[in-house]
Design a protein around this motif. Structure first.
Motif, PDB file in Angstrom:
ATOM      1  N   ALA A  48       0.855  -0.729  -0.240  1.00  0.00           N
ATOM      2  CA  ALA A  48      -0.029   0.449  -0.209  1.00  0.00           C
ATOM      3  C   ALA A  48       0.910   1.120   0.162  1.00  0.00           C
ATOM      4  N   LEU A  49       1.603   1.291   0.830  1.00  0.00           N
ATOM      5  CA  LEU A  49       2.975   1.834   0.940  1.00  0.00           C
ATOM      6  C   LEU A  49       3.193   2.915  -0.343  1.00  0.00           C
ATOM      7  N   LEU A  50       4.104   1.567  -1.283  1.00  0.00           N
ATOM      8  CA  LEU A  50       4.611   1.411  -2.605  1.00  0.00           C
ATOM      9  C   LEU A  50       4.060   2.508  -3.224  1.00  0.00           C
ATOM     10  N   GLN A  51       1.833   1.996  -3.380  1.00  0.00           N
ATOM     11  CA  GLN A  51       1.295   2.189  -4.226  1.00  0.00           C
ATOM     12  C   GLN A  51       0.847   3.897  -3.943  1.00  0.00           C
ATOM     13  N   GLN A  52       0.942   4.280  -3.075  1.00  0.00           N
ATOM     14  CA  GLN A  52       0.573   5.278  -2.957  1.00  0.00           C
ATOM     15  C   GLN A  52       2.152   6.722  -3.157  1.00  0.00           C
ATOM     16  N   ARG A  53       3.100   5.822  -3.235  1.00  0.00           N
ATOM     17  CA  ARG A  53       4.225   6.511  -3.454  1.00  0.00           C
ATOM     18  C   ARG A  53       4.502   6.762  -4.788  1.00  0.00           C
ATOM     19  N   LEU A  54       4.438   5.724  -5.669  1.00  0.00           N
ATOM     20  CA  LEU A  54       4.870   5.376  -6.911  1.00  0.00           C
ATOM     21  C   LEU A  54       3.532   5.562  -8.044  1.00  0.00           C
ATOM     22  N   GLY A  55       2.444   6.017  -6.875  1.00  0.00           N
ATOM     23  CA  GLY A  55       0.885   5.386  -8.173  1.00  0.00           C
ATOM     24  C   GLY A  55       1.112   4.168  -9.142  1.00  0.00           C
ATOM     25  N   LEU A  56       1.508   3.481  -8.383  1.00  0.00           N
ATOM     26  CA  LEU A  56       1.724   2.194  -9.324  1.00  0.00           C
ATOM     27  C   LEU A  56       2.188   0.922  -8.184  1.00  0.00           C
ATOM     28  N   ASP A  57       1.481   0.233  -9.299  1.00  0.00           N
ATOM     29  CA  ASP A  57       1.710  -1.781  -8.618  1.00  0.00           C
ATOM     30  C   ASP A  57       2.839  -2.339  -8.857  1.00  0.00           C
ATOM     31  N   LEU A  58       3.740  -2.409  -7.681  1.00  0.00           N
ATOM     32  CA  LEU A  58       4.248  -3.836  -8.437  1.00  0.00           C
ATOM     33  C   LEU A  58       3.802  -5.008  -7.937  1.00  0.00           C
TER      34      LEU A  58
END
Lengths: 436, 436
Positions: free
Chosen positions: A27-37
């Motif tokens: 969830a943190l990565l999604q917020q920071r990057l605006g995409l899903d890994l």
């Protein structure tokens, strides 16, 4: 939200760390990057082996063949964590030819075949990221390539092998001999069952090759480096160095001079008060000297599943954002150029040295030793002949030598060892004061 | 080779540094980036003033109006280095509205109006880069935003004001009083004629606001911070702290807890053996604790024309490569999100403290002081009453206190200062041992 499919090849300590933290902090990565890994596939050596994976990783396809991962149409970024040379090389080239961005932490492979890999990366227009190859969680590759992009790098000095640093720290703090400190490191999980590349200096040398090549724009060959490991350091050396105000560290040194680029890894005496002397245990640190930024130092965990996973995921974020931006990625990972001369031959490298000799305890010995050194153009800056009990007719002679080329030193050492008053082999370490 | 036109607004120390190194290392940048960073225009306050510019900078258009730079059709990246609040804000918004990427080092402006600036950046789809705003040559913004992207940041502890650190270093090494060390720093060029924001802690606080906002996804307001400066530290405090095994540093601290995010800047006692205690003179250092990477530390020059220029040029390289890639840039510079709670009120911040009181040298005083602290729920972990000569009937009482909220401490200090046996005002500093 755009999702980028990731394929992991290798689910050892680092691969499991990548998996754990990609899912755990998703969830943190999604917020920071605006995409899903999104990890969609993973190749392992033994599919039957039980492994610790996050609960929500059940959707990940597990396969015994890395080609399945490279061929999976959902996979846009391939992470190479299988290690070794041949298979890993084939894997990376197959991924590049399939147009898939590569992330690797394989320092040995880059040091041996980096030039080929980046030539293919350039041909295919597909980037290769390698932050995890050097100093684990420390973002030194990003710093050298991006943050310090305007700098001519005058030098790098790094403690980049945690196993060696742990062993030297224990030899220093507890007075252990090398073999005992190594055994302890193995028990504690800080050294592998086969510690060869750690203790002979070559793991650090691989990292030095990667850093130097990135900094100076062309790939150094292993033969360009002068490399020695901590297996030649004894508790006596550490004790004598301490008495003289020094600490012993396995130091990777890279320098650019008018004559060319030099790189080496050696057990090295550094001033006890220097910030690198306080880097202990499994920690790594790298000091960079740039012509614009001056001195900068980075410190952190150089190995381990989580710190290395942090570096891999940083690369995945860069890779994924380049893919979604729709543009040309900033660079293939490595840009060759010819602004710096070739690597200096190792024999041309200059350094100060610490020399320890076992000699007959009779008058005139220091004169003979000084004579042999002087005949090779090497001066003595200080000498220590410690009082030793139960040493019979033998004495230890510790000499701090003036700056000399490695080829000069080798000749001098051969002549010293041939003197009748010198017993056994000479012990030679480097000395670095971090002057300009 | 593609050329990206750059407009500099402001040609002070940093602006001249940017100009000097862009021209000086131009060939290196071209090789590394595959494009040319070309300064085409520069705005200055006084066009008649003589200034040191590179010989090949004669093609740069020099103007007295920043609007000329923003309006220049050749300029694609605008560098804001004029400082201050109102004009700089207008400049940045005008550049964004004109679709021009912005690079700024203006920490005060970002700390005060970062939310507005990045809202406009988001609206226009034009990025704002700000590496130079925090800790000069140390690439901490890039590290937090990119290298450590997968990490929940547990804490940051930084020495981020070089002037304060120089003054404290001199007070520690030479026993100088604050006023004398400040005067020396001004003579040496390490403190400005008006050193207010440096010595009252607010320059460091601006950097803490930027770091915390970037790390936690929403802009802190200045009122969210607890801020104190080194102007309240005396040579006595430094001497007593030393006797107890501590060093005094101006420490910026940022923490995320379940209750929310907290940020503060205080003169703080840290253990003499901690790596931050050995950061001396004008150097900066920031320790980051992430849930994946563990502890990492960055050290380097936090101010000065060249180190700050290195950071500006790093941003220029990122900006230019995003422009030539033809894609959407990785991010606007700052991505807001709501994964963390709001900032804690400063009164809720917990810390250990050092308390120094001038008291009557009569029996029973320690009991009264301990009573007032205890009534506010604050325990004493150790006490020192040094032998002082020529102090008459007055004694110094130094107490190391247990963890307490700032609001608790303020009440206790007010009660202590009202005691008949306490003379003058209490001296309160923080204590940080860097536990988890």
């Amino acid at each position: 939200m755009t999702s980028i499919g990731i394929g992991l090849c290798g689910l050892g300590t680092v691969g499991q760390g990548v998996c754990e933290h990609l899912f755990g902090n998703r969830a943190l990565l999604q917020q920071r990057l605006g995409l899903d890994l999104a990890v969609v596939a993973a190749a392992v050596r033994d599919v039957a082996k039980p492994r610790r994976l996050p609960a929500d990783a059940t959707t990940v396809r597990i396969t015994g063949e890395w080609r399945d991962v490279v061929d999976d149409p959902r996979v846009r970024v391939v992470v190479e964590l299988i290690g070794g040379l041949d298979d890993a090389f084939d894997l990376i080239l197959a991924a590049l030819k399939a147009g898939k961005t590569v992330v690797t932490g394989n320092k040995a492979l880059l040091a041996e075949r980096g030039a080929e890999i980046f030539a293919e990366s350039e041909r295919q227009g597909v980037p290769v990221f390698f932050e995890a190859s050097t100093a684990g969680g420390i973002p030194i590759i990003k710093a050298v390539r991006e943050a310090f992009v305007v700098n001519h790098f005058l030098s790098f000095h790094g403690i980049v092998n945690g196993t060696s640093n742990y062993i030297l720290s224990r030899m220093t703090d507890a007075g252990l001999e090398f073999a005992d400190a190594l055994a302890e490191a193995q028990r504690e999980g800080y050294a592998e069952a086969d510690p060869t590349l750690d203790v002979n200096g070559w793991d650090a040398a691989h990292k030095a090759i990667i850093l130097a090549s990135l900094a100076y724009g062309s790939w150094l060959r292993p033969a360009d480096l002068s490399v020695a490991g901590i297996d030649l350091v004894s508790a006596d050396d550490i004790r004598f160095a301490r008495q003289l105000g020094w600490r012993v560290k396995l130091l990777a040194s890279i320098r650019a001079r008018d004559a060319g680029v030099s790189a080496s890894v050696w057990p090295t005496l550094i001033p006890a008060g220097h910030v690198l002397a306080s880097v202990n245990g499994v920690f790594n640190a790298i000091m960079v000297r740039g012509d614009v930024v001056g001195d900068a130092l980075f410190y952190g965990r150089g190995a381990g599943g989580s710190p290395t996973a942090s570096a891999v995921i940083s690369d995945l974020a860069d890779a994924a954002t380049a893919l979604v931006s729709g543009g040309v990625p900033r660079c293939s990972g490595f840009r060759p150029h010819a602004l710096y001369g070739r690597a200096l031959p190792p024999g041309e490298l200059e350094s100060r040295h610490y020399l320890r000799l076992a000699v007959d305890d009779v008058p005139g010995v220091l004169g003979q030793v000084a004579g042999a050194l002087g005949a090779n153009g090497i001066g003595i800056s200080s000498a220590l002949q410690p009082e030793e009990h139960d040493s019979g007719d033998r004495a230890q002679l510790i000499l701090m030598l003036d700056r000399a080329k490695e080829s000069q030193m080798q000749r001098a050492v051969a002549e010293l060892e041939a003197l009748p008053c010198v017993r056994g082999t000479a012990k030679l370490l480097r000395v670095e004061s971090f002057g300009s």
